[in-house]
Design a protein around this motif. Structure first.
Motif, short mmCIF file in Angstrom:
data_model
loop_
_atom_site.label_atom_id
_atom_site.label_comp_id
_atom_site.label_asym_id
_atom_site.label_seq_id
_atom_site.Cartn_x
_atom_site.Cartn_y
_atom_site.Cartn_z
N HIS A 15 41.56 -27.48 57.57
CA HIS A 15 41.04 -27.03 56.28
C HIS A 15 42.07 -26.19 55.53
O HIS A 15 42.09 -26.18 54.30
CB HIS A 15 39.74 -26.25 56.48
N ASN A 16 42.92 -25.48 56.26
CA ASN A 16 43.98 -24.71 55.61
C ASN A 16 44.98 -25.61 54.89
O ASN A 16 45.53 -25.24 53.86
CB ASN A 16 44.72 -23.85 56.65
N LEU A 17 45.22 -26.80 55.45
CA LEU A 17 46.12 -27.75 54.80
C LEU A 17 45.47 -28.42 53.59
O LEU A 17 46.13 -28.70 52.59
CB LEU A 17 46.56 -28.84 55.80
N LEU A 18 44.17 -28.66 53.68
CA LEU A 18 43.49 -29.38 52.61
C LEU A 18 43.36 -28.56 51.34
O LEU A 18 43.30 -29.12 50.24
CB LEU A 18 42.09 -29.81 53.08
N GLY A 19 43.31 -27.24 51.47
CA GLY A 19 43.06 -26.43 50.28
C GLY A 19 41.60 -26.55 49.86
O GLY A 19 40.76 -27.08 50.59
N GLY A 20 41.31 -26.12 48.66
CA GLY A 20 39.91 -26.07 48.22
C GLY A 20 39.32 -27.38 47.78
O GLY A 20 38.11 -27.60 47.89
N SER A 21 40.15 -28.30 47.27
CA SER A 21 39.59 -29.54 46.71
C SER A 21 40.55 -30.71 46.93
O SER A 21 41.19 -31.18 45.97
CB SER A 21 39.30 -29.37 45.22
N PRO A 22 40.67 -31.20 48.15
CA PRO A 22 41.55 -32.35 48.40
C PRO A 22 41.00 -33.60 47.72
O PRO A 22 39.79 -33.75 47.58
CB PRO A 22 41.51 -32.48 49.92
N THR A 23 41.90 -34.47 47.32
CA THR A 23 41.49 -35.71 46.67
C THR A 23 42.28 -36.88 47.23
O THR A 23 43.38 -36.72 47.75
CB THR A 23 41.69 -35.67 45.14
N LEU A 24 41.71 -38.06 47.10
CA LEU A 24 42.38 -39.31 47.43
C LEU A 24 42.10 -40.28 46.31
O LEU A 24 40.93 -40.54 45.97
CB LEU A 24 41.86 -39.86 48.76
N GLU A 25 43.16 -40.80 45.69
CA GLU A 25 42.97 -41.73 44.57
C GLU A 25 43.85 -42.95 44.72
O GLU A 25 44.97 -42.88 45.23
CB GLU A 25 43.28 -41.03 43.23
N LEU A 26 43.32 -44.08 44.29
CA LEU A 26 44.05 -45.34 44.30
C LEU A 26 44.96 -45.38 43.08
O LEU A 26 44.50 -45.23 41.94
CB LEU A 26 43.08 -46.52 44.28
N LEU A 27 46.27 -45.58 43.31
CA LEU A 27 47.23 -45.60 42.21
C LEU A 27 47.57 -47.02 41.75
O LEU A 27 47.59 -47.29 40.55
CB LEU A 27 48.52 -44.88 42.63
N LEU A 325 46.69 -32.57 48.93
CA LEU A 325 46.26 -31.49 49.80
C LEU A 325 46.44 -30.16 49.05
O LEU A 325 46.61 -30.15 47.83
CB LEU A 325 47.08 -31.51 51.09
N GLY A 326 46.42 -29.06 49.76
CA GLY A 326 46.66 -27.78 49.11
C GLY A 326 48.07 -27.73 48.53
O GLY A 326 49.02 -28.27 49.10
N GLU A 327 48.23 -27.08 47.38
CA GLU A 327 49.53 -27.05 46.71
C GLU A 327 50.60 -26.31 47.50
O GLU A 327 51.79 -26.44 47.21
CB GLU A 327 49.39 -26.42 45.32
N HIS A 328 50.20 -25.57 48.53
CA HIS A 328 51.18 -24.85 49.35
C HIS A 328 51.86 -25.78 50.35
O HIS A 328 52.88 -25.40 50.95
CB HIS A 328 50.49 -23.71 50.10
N VAL A 329 51.33 -26.97 50.57
CA VAL A 329 51.89 -27.89 51.55
C VAL A 329 53.18 -28.50 51.01
O VAL A 329 53.21 -29.01 49.89
CB VAL A 329 50.88 -28.99 51.92
N ARG A 330 54.24 -28.43 51.80
CA ARG A 330 55.54 -28.98 51.39
C ARG A 330 56.06 -29.88 52.51
O ARG A 330 56.07 -29.52 53.69
CB ARG A 330 56.57 -27.85 51.17
N GLY A 331 56.54 -31.05 52.14
CA GLY A 331 57.19 -31.92 53.10
C GLY A 331 58.53 -31.34 53.52
O GLY A 331 59.26 -30.80 52.70
N ALA A 332 58.86 -31.45 54.81
CA ALA A 332 60.09 -30.84 55.32
C ALA A 332 61.34 -31.59 54.85
O ALA A 332 62.43 -31.02 54.86
CB ALA A 332 60.06 -30.78 56.84
#
Length: 336
Positions: A15-27, A325-332
Motif C-alpha cells: 500500500h505504501n507503493l500504491l499511494g492513495g489512488s493507484p490507477t490502471l488504464e489502457l493506452l 503508483l504513488g508519485e514517490h516511486v522511482r525506477g532504479a
C-alpha cells in the motif's frame, strides 16, 4: 481509468507503493499482431516509449524462420486519445527483443535468424533510426539468441543474457554456447562469461546501488516442449564482488519464484523492491524477497518499464497499459 481491483496486496508494504489512488488504464490496443511484448525503453526527453513485438508472420502459417518482430515508437500523452504508435523500420535488428537506454539511443537485443547474427544492436532513437551491430559472438562462437540487456552506470559495462529460445523456436541454428550471462566492456572490447547453470536466463537488472544482479530463469517455458512445471520460474540474485580488480558474480541465491507463468522482464525501484512481468501481470517483491503484491493484467506481462513519478508501462501483447503508483516511486534505471 481507475481500477483498484487490479492491485492485489499480499503485504501491507504494498500500500505504501500504491499511494492513495493507484490507477490502471489502457493506452493502446492493436489486434492485428502482438505489438507490445518486450523492451519497453522510456525516453524522458521526448516522453516516448520504444517497444518490440512478439514474433508474427505476415500471412497464415508463416514458417518460424520467416517470422519477424516489429519495433514501435509510442508517443505518450496524459490523454490516452492523443497517444500515437508508430511502426519504425525494424529490418536491421533481426528478431528484436529486450532493450535499454544507451548513450544517445537504444541498445536492442537482436535474437537473430538462420542467416542473421544474434547480438547487441545500437539504434538511434530518432529518424532514420540508424542501426549498428555492436557484438555478435564470444570470441568467434556465435551467440544463441540474445534476450535482455542492461548497462552498469559506474563503469559502462554491458550485461546480457543468451538463452536458447531461437533454436527451440526454429528461427536460429543449433546452440553454439551454454545458456549464460555475459559482460561486455565497450572500452576494451573484451567480453566475459559471468554465470552459467541456467535453463533459460532471461531478464536482468541491477539493484539501486548496482551491487546486486537479479536474473530471471524462464526454464518453465520451453520453445519446443511447451510448459514444464518442474522447471525453474525463478529469480536469482548475485552479489557483484571485486576480485583481483575485476567483477565476479558471487553468492548466488534463489530470490523468488513466480507462481503464475514465468518471471520475464525485471526491474528495481529506488527502494530496492523488485518488479517482474509474470503470468498474471507485474509481481512486486521486497528487497528481502517477500511478495508484496501484484498489478493484475489479464494475459500477464512479458515486460514493462518505469516512466516518471510512479508510472509503469506494461506490455501485454495486444495491449499497452499504464499503471500509476504513488508519485514517490522511482525506477532504479532512470531514477525519475
Amino acid at each position: 481509468m481507475s481500477n483498484i481491483s487490479a492491485f492485489v496486496a499480499h503485504d501491507e508494504q504494498f500500500h505504501n507503493l500504491l499511494g492513495g489512488s493507484p490507477t490502471l488504464e489502457l493506452l493502446v490496443e492493436n489486434n492485428r499482431y502482438p505489438f507490445a511484448h518486450e523492451a519497453g525503453v522510456y525516453i524522458q526527453a521526448t516522453n516516448e516509449l520504444f517497444i518490440t513485438s512478439n514474433r508474427f508472420g505476415d500471412f497464415p502459417n508463416t514458417p518460424p524462420h520467416e517470422e519477424r518482430v516489429q519495433i514501435s515508437k509510442v508517443v505518450l500523452n496524459n490523454d490516452p486519445s492523443k497517444i500515437t504508435c508508430e511502426e519504425i523500420d525494424s529490418s536491421a535488428v533481426p528478431m528484436g527483443n529486450g532493450g535499454v537506454n544507451y548513450k544517445d539511443g537504444i541498445l536492442f537485443c537482436g535474437q537473430g535468424l538462420l542467416n542473421r547474427p544474434s547480438g547487441l544492436y545500437y539504434m538511434s532513437f530518432s529518424a532514420p533510426y540508424d542501426v549498428q551491430l555492436l557484438l555478435s559472438d564470444f570470441y568467434g562462437r556465435p551467440f544463441n539468441s540474445v534476450n535482455d540487456v542492461i548497462v552498469h552506470s559506474t563503469d559502462g559495462s554491458i550485461w546480457f543474457t543468451d538463452p536458447p529460445y531461437g533454436f527451440e523456436q526454429k528461427f536460429r541454428p543449433a546452440q553454439n554456447l551454454p545458456p549464460q550471462i555475459y559482460r561486455y566492456d565497450p572500452g576494451t572490447k573484451t567480453i566475459r562469461a559471468m554465470a552459467d547453470g541456467f535453463g533459460h536466463p532471461n531478464g536482468l537488472c541491477f539493484s539501486p546501488d548496482e551491487k546486486t544482479l537479479f536474473v530471471t530463469d524462464t526454464d518453465r517455458v520451453h520453445g519446443s516442449e511447451g510448459i514444464l512445471d518442474y522447471k525453474a520460474s525463478t529469480i536469482y540474485a548475485f552479489d557483484i564482488s571485486t576480485i583481483h580488480g575485476q567483477p565476479f558474480l558471487t553468492n548466488r541465491r534463489l530470490f523468488a519464484m513466480a507462481d503464475q507463468g514465468i518471471p520475464d522482464g525485471i526491474k528495481c525501484d529506488m527502494e530496492g523492491n523488485v518488479y517482474s512481468g509474470c503470468g498474471d501481470g507485474v509481481n512486486v517483491w521486497s528487497p528481502g524477497g517477500i511478495l508484496l503484491g501484484r498489478i493484475v493484467v489479464e494475459g500477464g506481462a512479458a515486460n514493462f518499464c518505469f516512466g516518471q513519478k510512479g508510472e509503469i508501462f506494461i506490455l501485454n501483447e495486444n495491449r499497452l497499459w499504464r499503471a500509476r503508483l504513488g508519485e514517490h516511486v522511482r525506477g532504479a534505471l532512470l531514477r525519475i
